[in-house]
Design a protein around this motif. Structure first.
Motif, PDB file in Angstrom:
ATOM      1  N   LEU A 202      50.071  52.295  40.030  1.00 41.96           N
ATOM      2  CA  LEU A 202      50.423  51.193  39.144  1.00 41.96           C
ATOM      3  C   LEU A 202      50.181  51.627  37.699  1.00 41.96           C
ATOM      4  O   LEU A 202      49.601  52.688  37.440  1.00 41.96           O
ATOM      5  N   THR A 203      50.587  50.781  36.767  1.00 40.53           N
ATOM      6  CA  THR A 203      50.148  51.006  35.396  1.00 40.53           C
ATOM      7  C   THR A 203      48.701  50.530  35.274  1.00 40.53           C
ATOM      8  O   THR A 203      48.233  49.684  36.054  1.00 40.53           O
ATOM      9  N   LEU A 204      47.987  51.089  34.298  1.00 36.91           N
ATOM     10  CA  LEU A 204      46.592  50.707  34.103  1.00 36.91           C
ATOM     11  C   LEU A 204      46.464  49.220  33.803  1.00 36.91           C
ATOM     12  O   LEU A 204      45.566  48.549  34.316  1.00 36.91           O
ATOM     13  N   GLN A 205      47.373  48.690  33.007  1.00 39.86           N
ATOM     14  CA  GLN A 205      47.311  47.269  32.658  1.00 39.86           C
ATOM     15  C   GLN A 205      47.436  46.394  33.902  1.00 39.86           C
ATOM     16  O   GLN A 205      46.690  45.417  34.068  1.00 39.86           O
ATOM     17  N   ALA A 206      48.359  46.740  34.785  1.00 40.47           N
ATOM     18  CA  ALA A 206      48.542  45.945  36.002  1.00 40.47           C
ATOM     19  C   ALA A 206      47.310  46.010  36.887  1.00 40.47           C
ATOM     20  O   ALA A 206      46.860  44.993  37.442  1.00 40.47           O
ATOM     21  N   ALA A 207      46.731  47.202  37.042  1.00 40.58           N
ATOM     22  CA  ALA A 207      45.543  47.342  37.877  1.00 40.58           C
ATOM     23  C   ALA A 207      44.364  46.575  37.286  1.00 40.58           C
ATOM     24  O   ALA A 207      43.583  45.950  38.015  1.00 40.58           O
ATOM     25  N   GLN A 208      44.228  46.607  35.957  1.00 42.76           N
ATOM     26  CA  GLN A 208      43.123  45.875  35.324  1.00 42.76           C
ATOM     27  C   GLN A 208      43.297  44.367  35.482  1.00 42.76           C
ATOM     28  O   GLN A 208      42.333  43.660  35.765  1.00 42.76           O
ATOM     29  N   GLU A 209      44.499  43.889  35.297  1.00 39.78           N
ATOM     30  CA  GLU A 209      44.712  42.447  35.460  1.00 39.78           C
ATOM     31  C   GLU A 209      44.500  42.019  36.902  1.00 39.78           C
ATOM     32  O   GLU A 209      44.015  40.910  37.178  1.00 39.78           O
ATOM     33  N   LEU A 210      44.828  42.896  37.831  1.00 37.49           N
ATOM     34  CA  LEU A 210      44.645  42.571  39.245  1.00 37.49           C
ATOM     35  C   LEU A 210      43.171  42.534  39.623  1.00 37.49           C
ATOM     36  O   LEU A 210      42.740  41.660  40.385  1.00 37.49           O
ATOM     37  N   ALA A 211      42.355  43.494  39.081  1.00 39.79           N
ATOM     38  CA  ALA A 211      41.009  43.638  39.619  1.00 39.79           C
ATOM     39  C   ALA A 211      39.885  43.707  38.589  1.00 39.79           C
ATOM     40  O   ALA A 211      38.770  43.247  38.877  1.00 39.79           O
ATOM     41  N   ALA A 212      40.104  44.308  37.405  1.00 42.11           N
ATOM     42  CA  ALA A 212      38.975  44.548  36.497  1.00 42.11           C
ATOM     43  C   ALA A 212      39.461  44.661  35.062  1.00 42.11           C
ATOM     44  O   ALA A 212      39.735  45.762  34.580  1.00 42.11           O
ATOM     45  N   PRO A 213      39.582  43.557  34.335  1.00 42.21           N
ATOM     46  CA  PRO A 213      40.045  43.591  32.943  1.00 42.21           C
ATOM     47  C   PRO A 213      39.153  44.481  32.063  1.00 42.21           C
ATOM     48  O   PRO A 213      37.924  44.421  32.139  1.00 42.21           O
ATOM     49  N   ASP A 214      39.803  45.343  31.234  1.00 46.93           N
ATOM     50  CA  ASP A 214      39.135  46.226  30.270  1.00 46.93           C
ATOM     51  C   ASP A 214      38.122  47.172  30.918  1.00 46.93           C
ATOM     52  O   ASP A 214      37.163  47.603  30.267  1.00 46.93           O
ATOM     53  N   ALA A 215      38.317  47.475  32.203  1.00 49.10           N
ATOM     54  CA  ALA A 215      37.387  48.373  32.897  1.00 49.10           C
ATOM     55  C   ALA A 215      38.170  49.522  33.528  1.00 49.10           C
ATOM     56  O   ALA A 215      39.401  49.521  33.599  1.00 49.10           O
ATOM     57  N   ALA A 216      37.416  50.541  33.972  1.00 50.07           N
ATOM     58  CA  ALA A 216      38.030  51.699  34.617  1.00 50.07           C
ATOM     59  C   ALA A 216      37.039  52.293  35.605  1.00 50.07           C
ATOM     60  O   ALA A 216      35.820  52.083  35.493  1.00 50.07           O
ATOM     61  N   SER A 217      37.554  53.014  36.580  1.00 44.08           N
ATOM     62  CA  SER A 217      36.674  53.751  37.491  1.00 44.08           C
ATOM     63  C   SER A 217      36.096  54.975  36.794  1.00 44.08           C
ATOM     64  O   SER A 217      34.963  55.379  37.052  1.00 44.08           O
ATOM     65  N   ARG A 218      36.887  55.561  35.914  1.00 43.33           N
ATOM     66  CA  ARG A 218      36.437  56.730  35.165  1.00 43.33           C
ATOM     67  C   ARG A 218      37.320  56.913  33.944  1.00 43.33           C
ATOM     68  O   ARG A 218      38.442  56.396  33.881  1.00 43.33           O
TER      69      ARG A 218
END
Length: 413
Positions: A202-218
């Motif tokens: 996915l795009t990073l924005q879509a993944a963040q909105e789905l699960a973790a806004p403004d966050a990342a695994s790494r």
């Protein structure tokens, strides 16, 4: 006197011309083969390093001991925009990307699978590496009114979906929406079958909105100037600069620490080549011993006369060693030229024949490789050759030094 010794050595080597040519040819073949093997190993190691770092980065910022954290929320790096800005100030030449991995259930119309939703920046290295490089059909994922996802070929087959079909992602217990619908935008033929069967990009924005806004695994850091495995000092300097600007709750790993299994494979190649070199030069040394010994047997009477006339026994031994050195160095010189030309040609780029290139891509080898050899490796090969010459001559030289003049002159070959 030294000139006379070299002249006698050359003359003695030339007596058994056929035998000497075979021995020197064997040494030449070993030297050329080892240079080519070192060149190929350099190509393979640098190629694997570049392939590996294209997907993992050179430095990785993550939560401390992330591999031991089981809760999704606790494994996240928070405040991604601020951290990326701080990293960019510390390493101005670096490319910095955030990656968010979300364990989820992905469903088609009739089937579902447990997957990892991989959120990547649309214009980043990782998106290009995974989607642009391995895309079979379709277009990269994009943000907008309707979210899209690129699926591995095996995953698309398992869900019985194709480009244009809808899929539904469920990530309960996360900080985002928890569920969303996507359109399959592309199908990817990834090099690793396990990755292909469980990855949706996915795009990073879509993944963040789905699960973790403004966050990342790494957060992954790419250093464009880091091209080979041997630039470890510069890598450690970059890590030191990065550690100084990140919070204490996070750790900065090099690519070796992030992928220890693959790093171990790369580290094994050097010792394995050294073992091969020892084996090949031992075999060549046996041929040298045979040649020098047979030459000694043919000239026992001659040596007896020389010793009877007052020649020093150590001088006789040095003569035998010189003959061995001449055999090996002449062969090594020819092998060095042939091996050097082969490495130079392979340095222009080469591929493994047939389907081997695609098969070895599973292990991280690039399709096109470029031979690479260091001066230290060249010196190592010729040092092995010199040691082979000296070691092969020790026993025949010892026998020559122990000859008794009277018995030697009565010897019949």
């Amino acid at each position: 006197m030294r000139t006379l010794m070299w002249t006698l050595a050359w003359k003695n080597v030339g007596r058994g011309r056929g035998r000497s040519l075979v021995t020197a040819g064997a040494v030449a073949a070993v030297v050329a083969l080892m240079l080519v093997m070192y060149g190929f190993s350099g190509a393979a190691m640098n190629g694997m390093f570049q392939n590996l770092t294209r997907t993992t980065g050179h430095l990785v910022l993550r939560v401390k001991n992330a591999e031991a954290v089981r809760e999704f929320d606790l494994s996240l790096v928070r405040g991604v925009p601020e951290l990326k800005a701080a990293i960019a100030r510390a390493l101005p030449e670096a490319d910095v990307e955030a990656v968010l991995e979300v364990p989820a259930l992905l469903a088609g119309e009739t089937r579902s699978r447990g997957v990892v939703l991989l959120g990547l920046e649309p214009d980043g290295h990782l998106m290009k590496e995974l989607v642009d490089k391995y895309r079979v059909r379709g277009a990269p994922p994009a943000d907008g009114d309707g979210w899209s996802a690129a699926l591995g070929l095996a995953l698309a087959g398992a869900l019985q979906v194709d480009v244009g079909d809808p899929v539904y992602a469920f990530a309960p217990g996360t900080d985002g929406l928890g569920a969303a619908a996507f359109t399959v935008s592309a199908v990817l033929d990834l090099p690793e079958s396990t990755l292909e069967a469980r990855t949706a990009v996915l795009t990073l924005q879509a993944a963040q909105e789905l699960a973790a806004p403004d966050a990342a695994s790494r957060i992954v850091v790419f250093l464009p100037w880091l091209k080979t495995l041997r630039q470890t000092d510069r890598l450690e300097e970059a890590r030191t600069e990065l550690v100084a600007v990140v919070p204490e709750d996070y750790e900065v790993l090099t690519w070796r620490e992030a992928q220890p299994a693959l790093a171990a494979i790369l580290d094994m190649m050097g010792p394995m080549l050294l073992i091969y070199a020892v084996i090949f030069f031992v075999l060549a040394g046996l041929l040298v011993v045979n040649t020098v010994y047979l030459g000694l047997v043919e000239r026992i009477r001659e040596f007896g006369v020389i010793i009877a006339l007052g020649a020093d026994r150590w001088r006789i031994m040095r003569l035998v060693v010189l003959e061995s050195l001449l055999l090996v160095t002449s062969g090594a010189a020819v092998g060095g030229v042939l091996g050097g030309l082969a490495v130079w040609r392979l340095a222009q780029g080469f591929s493994l024949p047939g389907t081997l290139a695609q098969q070895y891509a599973e292990f991280g080898l690039p399709v096109v490789m470029y031979a690479s050899i260091t001066p230290g490796q060249v010196l190592q090969v010729f040092a092995f050759a010199a040691l082979t010459a000296i070691a092969s001559a020790l026993w025949p030289a010892w026998l020559a030094g122990r000859l008794e003049p009277v018995e030697a002159m009565r010897h019949v070959a």
